[in-house]
Design a protein around this motif. Sequence first.
Motif, mmCIF file in Angstrom:
data_model
loop_
_atom_site.group_PDB
_atom_site.id
_atom_site.type_symbol
_atom_site.label_atom_id
_atom_site.label_comp_id
_atom_site.label_asym_id
_atom_site.label_seq_id
_atom_site.Cartn_x
_atom_site.Cartn_y
_atom_site.Cartn_z
ATOM 1 N N GLU A 267 9.114 1.212 -23.165
ATOM 2 C CA GLU A 267 9.963 0.836 -24.290
ATOM 3 C C GLU A 267 9.261 1.061 -25.630
ATOM 4 O O GLU A 267 9.822 0.809 -26.685
ATOM 5 C CB GLU A 267 10.366 -0.644 -24.173
ATOM 6 N N GLU A 271 10.756 1.225 -29.953
ATOM 7 C CA GLU A 271 10.350 0.244 -30.958
ATOM 8 C C GLU A 271 9.907 0.905 -32.252
ATOM 9 O O GLU A 271 9.970 0.294 -33.316
ATOM 10 C CB GLU A 271 9.202 -0.608 -30.405
ATOM 11 N N ARG A 278 18.365 3.981 -33.924
ATOM 12 C CA ARG A 278 18.103 3.576 -32.541
ATOM 13 C C ARG A 278 19.330 3.746 -31.650
ATOM 14 O O ARG A 278 19.249 4.294 -30.558
ATOM 15 C CB ARG A 278 17.654 2.113 -32.525
#
Lengths: 798, 143
Positions: A267, A271, A278
């Motif tokens: 992940e 971030e 996003r």
Amino acid sequence: MPRRRSFKPLDSSQGRFTVAAILCTFALFSALSVGLSVRATEGSHHRATVVQVAARQRTLAERYVQEVLLVRQGQRADPAYTGGVLRDSVVALLHGGTAPAVNGDDDATRLAPFKGARVRAQLEQERRLAADLTATGAAILAGRPARGRLTAHEHVRGGDPMLRLRTLAALTSNVSLNTARSMAAGADKGISDLITMQVALGLAGLLASLGLAWALIAATRRQTAHFRSLVTSSTDLVLVFGEGGVRYVSASVTEMLGRTDHELLGEGLVEQVHGDDRVALETTVAQGTSDGVVFRMCDRFGEWRHLEARVTDLRGDRQVQGVVLNARDISERVRLEEQLTVQAFHDGLTGLANRALFRDRLNQALARSARSPAPLAVLLVDLDGFKQVNDSLGHDAGDHLLLEVGRRFDGVVRPNDTLARLGGDEFALLLDGADGPRATAVADRLLECLLEPIEVADRELTLSASVGVVVHPGGAGDSEVLVRHADVAMYAAKAAGRARWEVFHNEMDREFGEDLGLAQELRVGLQRGEFSLHYQPEVAIDSSALVGVEALLRWQSPSRGNVPPDQFIPVAEDTGLIMPIGEFVLREACEQTAQWRRAGLLPDSFVTWVNLSGKQLSVGGVPTTVHAALEASGLPPEFLGLEVTETAIVEGGAAGERARSELQELHSEGVSLAIDDFGTGFSSLGQLRRFPVDVIKVDRSFIHGVEHDPKDSAIAANLVSLAHALNLVAVAEGIESDGQLTSLRSLGCDLAQGFLFARPAPADVVTQMLADGGPPVPGAPPATAPGRPHTITALPGA
Amino acid sequence: MRDAPILTGIATVAVALVTGCGGEPPRSGADHERVVRVAERDFHISAPSTVDAGKVRLRVANKGPDDHEFVVVRTGSGRLPLRRDGLTVDEDRVEKATVGIIEPAQPGTTHDLQVRLRPGTYALLCNMSGHYHGGMSRRLVVR
């Protein structure tokens, strides 16, 4: 020349071919092994059969002897049958065929002819022994002496026939056993050979397969290494998204983002993606769409890098099982695009919005206002006297001034407002959501922020501004109209004395809109060549000789027709258009005069007079313009005269000083100077004495009454005598009648100009006059023809 | 033929006894090994009828077509005793007189048998079933 080795990627068909070759090799060797096994098994089976038959031979031989004995003892037996079976069995072993079944025992057994010389020799021997055995048995049973010749080289001792029979049976049995053993040994050897071959085949197959597999592995490894180096050395960033986020990040991430691939696995990557991008990135990855995606990522230094990625959905590919992104760093390109956008929509000097962006924002604001009515205001700001600064201190100083003004204005407005520089010294401000009170409050602040002097080129300048305010109450609106109204309001502010703001109202449109329209048409007309010059002759009063012309500007507007100068000159002065217009007049007048001179039409001392506007003088730079016009036309300066008003030469301050020095400079070069409309201003005689003037033109208002009005006559007489006292030439303007002419002649006025002699006329008409030697006789066109003028006095000081 | 290894062991011991305890020391030079060729075939043995005493290498060739064994037995003057079948020599009873045995050999093969022969009469024979009676026996006189 070194041979180039090109890398040929192993395609899937080559891989399949290699795998197929491995499988085929295995299959081939397996088939051979199985074949050998089958042969070995068959050999074993044959051996078992032969051993069985051989064992049966022993039994048969022994049974034969027993049966012979039984028959001799009178018991029932059938040795002949047993002997026959014995012989047939041997023959069957030797030549192939069926070994007959023994009564009450086995079945008949099929046999193949036996190969192998040694075993065949043994079988032959066995056959002979069996024949000898049965022959001996038959002789015993028949009661004959058993002395027949034996065929197998046996030499049986003693004469006992039964011993002979038993010896032969034992030999038969023994040879049969040995034969079976030889056969078995041969078969064993065959089987062991087969097993050896099988092992050899297995090994060969294994080696071949290992070789192929090694080749395949080597090729795959080479290919993997090649692609890995392609991926790792590429400047592109390769990302593989799978279950649980990013599964692979190529090494180029270090160079691109300054991060390690470990930081971005799982992940970690998402971030670092800009919050606004996003969702787009995750949607793209989830859908695996082939369209590219652009997203921003934070690099190690906290800067946003713009990445453009191509997306390849390889979730169906078992080797990858993910969505692959090939991302390029397009930050430089984006930066360049943003820069170009800034350039396209921003003023290069101040960095403020430009006219295009302002108009765009205004349109947007109006569109919002149309949807949900909210007020908005437009302010147009024009700096008072900026042009003088630019002309006197240079463009660098002007730019510096604009920069500082822009900075101060920017400090006044709120972030939501749009401050723009529309060009020149004109600024505009859009106040979205502002009503009248707020708009005028902002206008006040704009004016206030200019109160503090601005340091330019080592000077402290104080500028004021005229602000036009227009308030749009809300609802639909037209940006063109709004800006024009703001323009009108600004014009009104200028007209009201500058350094102030005015809010637009409809009466204002009627009052100033006309002027603004005129200014616009002037601007266009100048470009389209709608201006021309007419020339009004000046004559010597006593001789009627043509001694000069006054150049007069004419504007033939396509929409307004012939516009008198007193209508458009003030507007031109207000808008600054007087400068290019003045340049035009000088250039044109000089050019025309030069033509006349070249044509030899001009008498000595001929002067073409050009009017200078007070604005031209106050701005400065007249010598530059005059020099340019003279040089372009090749006209000597003696043929040019400049007319200025009284007020222009008596103006105080730096501008007045400069104007006077410029005029003096020109006069010293030979350019004549005249005071126009003399008597209407407030010039002091002292200044007049110090100023290098050649001619004074007595204003037409005094000429008008010179014939009948004793006051006008007295003033005119004084003006003429004043001129003469100062050694100047006096010119009477606006002479329309013979009476006026007569009066002026009696006053001693030198030159005259007016409809009595000639109206202002185009150049070609004047050309004709010059060719004819002078204007038509005065008084001829009017009904009341006066007396002719007679002689002309010499022009003083010309 | 089941007990052939046992026979061999016994025979070897017997030869050792005969040669070791014979009291006749080997003469160097004259006691060099001699090769005596013997041929076996169905059902006959070919060999010299006499041979000098001493160390002898019997080179036995089986010329077939059947398998044959080779037994050397010192017989003295009497005949060899037979087993109860009346067909084969009773090897147990001539065990002490047996000086060498070659186990059954395939046709086409040759085997050597080293023996020390004392003067006297020996029988060379094949004792496979029926072979002795079928003609495979020969007298050898050692001088």
